[in-house]
Design a protein around this motif. Structure first.
Motif, short mmCIF file in Angstrom:
data_model
loop_
_atom_site.label_atom_id
_atom_site.label_comp_id
_atom_site.label_asym_id
_atom_site.label_seq_id
_atom_site.Cartn_x
_atom_site.Cartn_y
_atom_site.Cartn_z
N ARG A 120 -5.92 -2.65 8.57
CA ARG A 120 -5.89 -1.40 7.81
C ARG A 120 -4.56 -0.71 8.00
O ARG A 120 -3.90 -0.90 9.01
CB ARG A 120 -6.99 -0.44 8.28
N LEU A 121 -4.23 0.11 7.05
CA LEU A 121 -3.13 1.06 7.20
C LEU A 121 -3.74 2.43 6.93
O LEU A 121 -4.57 2.58 6.04
CB LEU A 121 -2.01 0.78 6.19
N ASP A 122 -3.33 3.44 7.70
CA ASP A 122 -3.96 4.75 7.52
C ASP A 122 -3.46 5.45 6.27
O ASP A 122 -2.57 4.97 5.57
CB ASP A 122 -3.82 5.61 8.78
N LEU A 123 -4.05 6.57 5.99
CA LEU A 123 -3.81 7.32 4.76
C LEU A 123 -2.32 7.58 4.50
O LEU A 123 -1.84 7.41 3.39
CB LEU A 123 -4.58 8.65 4.81
N ASN A 124 -1.58 7.98 5.53
CA ASN A 124 -0.17 8.34 5.36
C ASN A 124 0.79 7.20 5.61
O ASN A 124 2.00 7.40 5.65
CB ASN A 124 0.17 9.54 6.25
N SER A 125 0.27 5.99 5.81
CA SER A 125 1.13 4.82 6.01
C SER A 125 1.34 4.10 4.70
O SER A 125 0.48 4.12 3.82
CB SER A 125 0.48 3.85 7.01
N GLU A 126 2.48 3.45 4.61
CA GLU A 126 2.73 2.58 3.46
C GLU A 126 3.27 1.27 3.99
O GLU A 126 3.81 1.20 5.09
CB GLU A 126 3.72 3.22 2.49
N GLY A 127 3.09 0.20 3.22
CA GLY A 127 3.63 -1.08 3.64
C GLY A 127 2.75 -2.23 3.25
O GLY A 127 1.80 -2.09 2.47
N LEU A 128 3.06 -3.39 3.81
CA LEU A 128 2.37 -4.63 3.48
C LEU A 128 0.94 -4.62 3.99
O LEU A 128 0.68 -4.35 5.16
CB LEU A 128 3.11 -5.82 4.09
N LYS A 179 0.85 -1.19 0.00
CA LYS A 179 0.00 0.00 0.00
C LYS A 179 0.89 1.24 0.00
O LYS A 179 1.69 1.44 0.89
CB LYS A 179 -0.90 0.02 1.23
N PRO A 180 0.74 2.08 -1.01
CA PRO A 180 1.49 3.34 -1.00
C PRO A 180 0.79 4.39 -0.13
O PRO A 180 -0.39 4.25 0.20
CB PRO A 180 1.47 3.77 -2.47
N ARG A 181 1.52 5.41 0.23
CA ARG A 181 0.92 6.53 0.97
C ARG A 181 -0.14 7.18 0.10
O ARG A 181 -0.05 7.18 -1.13
CB ARG A 181 1.98 7.56 1.33
N GLY A 182 -1.17 7.73 0.74
CA GLY A 182 -2.17 8.50 0.00
C GLY A 182 -3.42 7.72 -0.38
O GLY A 182 -4.34 8.30 -0.95
N LEU A 183 -3.45 6.43 -0.09
CA LEU A 183 -4.66 5.64 -0.35
C LEU A 183 -5.28 5.25 0.98
O LEU A 183 -4.58 4.94 1.94
CB LEU A 183 -4.32 4.35 -1.13
N VAL A 184 -6.62 5.25 1.04
CA VAL A 184 -7.29 4.80 2.25
C VAL A 184 -7.65 3.32 2.10
O VAL A 184 -7.89 2.83 0.99
CB VAL A 184 -8.54 5.64 2.59
N THR A 185 -7.68 2.61 3.23
CA THR A 185 -7.97 1.19 3.22
C THR A 185 -9.45 0.99 3.53
O THR A 185 -9.84 0.63 4.64
CB THR A 185 -7.09 0.45 4.24
N THR A 186 -10.27 1.29 2.55
CA THR A 186 -11.71 1.12 2.66
C THR A 186 -12.25 0.91 1.25
O THR A 186 -11.62 1.32 0.28
CB THR A 186 -12.38 2.34 3.33
N HIS A 187 -13.41 0.26 1.15
CA HIS A 187 -13.98 0.04 -0.18
C HIS A 187 -14.57 1.33 -0.75
O HIS A 187 -14.48 1.58 -1.94
CB HIS A 187 -15.05 -1.06 -0.14
N ARG A 188 -15.18 2.15 0.09
CA ARG A 188 -15.75 3.42 -0.36
C ARG A 188 -15.41 4.48 0.66
O ARG A 188 -15.68 4.32 1.84
CB ARG A 188 -17.27 3.32 -0.47
N ASP A 189 -14.85 5.57 0.20
CA ASP A 189 -14.51 6.66 1.11
C ASP A 189 -15.53 7.78 0.97
O ASP A 189 -15.72 8.31 -0.14
CB ASP A 189 -13.11 7.20 0.78
N PRO A 190 -16.20 8.16 2.06
CA PRO A 190 -17.20 9.22 1.98
C PRO A 190 -16.61 10.57 1.56
O PRO A 190 -17.33 11.43 1.06
CB PRO A 190 -17.79 9.29 3.39
N GLU A 191 -15.30 10.74 1.74
CA GLU A 191 -14.66 11.99 1.34
C GLU A 191 -14.16 11.95 -0.10
O GLU A 191 -13.56 12.91 -0.57
CB GLU A 191 -13.50 12.30 2.30
#
Length: 190
Positions: free
Chosen positions: A115-123, A82-94
């Motif tokens: 989950r990994l948060d928006l600014n996290s990257e990794g497996l 997962k790169p930074r800048g993506l949210v770990t959800t199927h649909r983001d309300p924002e």
């Protein structure tokens, strides 16, 4: 095939709620399947289902939007960076870009293990089996999770050491963090 509550079906598979079975078959999340049922788009043997409170033992005779539902494939697991800048959800309300927007189109419907948060990257682990994902996320499985963290700014050593004792957040007890303190302390003196 539906399962009547008064029938004993000890020889066959255990009955389960239709939303769970259809979610595992890749139709959508349980909630999405429940919405399809409410909209009258799910039928059993040609009869529209009116409620998700239905137990089934197989997908035989079940259709969604008039198309037969195929058996769920075996549980599978994928790894994804997962790169930074993506949210770990199927649909983001924002309206932000999600991990699932960036997966290859040939993958079946998958869910994330944790989950990994928006600014996290990794497996990030992905699976087509919700029960497997839940099992892997449960603390009682004893899986050790390791994180490499980069923090910018000044850290308060006393607060960070408190994390080594564990924490309680909203009534949930979190295990102690076990960072490599000697390397951490050397980096703090830096």
């Amino acid at each position: 095939m539906t399962q009547d509550k008064d029938k004993n079906n000890a020889a066959g598979p255990a009955p389960e709620r239709i939303a769970k079975a259809l979610a595992r078959a890749g139709i959508g999340s349980r909630r999405e399947v429940e919405r399809l049922i409410e909209l009258g788009r799910v039928s059993i043997n040609g009869k529209r289902l009116k409620t998700p409170a239905c137990l089934i033992t197989s997908l035989e005779g079940i259709t969604v939007n008039g198309k037969p539902v195929e058996q769920a494939e075996s549980a599978r697991l994928w790894r994804y960076h997962k790169p930074r800048g993506l949210v770990t959800t199927h649909r983001d309300p924002e309206g932000r870009s999600t991990v699932f927007d960036h997966l290859p189109s040939h993958l079946p419907r998958v869910i994330s293990v944790g989950r990994l948060d928006l600014n996290s990257e990794g497996l990030l682990l992905l699976t087509n089996d919700g029960a497997l994902a839940r099992w892997m996320e449960m603390p009682k499985t004893g899986w050790i999770r390791r994180y490499k963290v980069r923090a910018h700014g000044t850290a308060d050593e006393a607060k960070l050491k408190a994390l080594a004792e564990g924490a309680v957040v909203d009534g949930i007890v979190y295990e102690p963090l076990k960072p490599p303190w000697k390397r951490f302390q050397a980096a703090m003196r830096g």
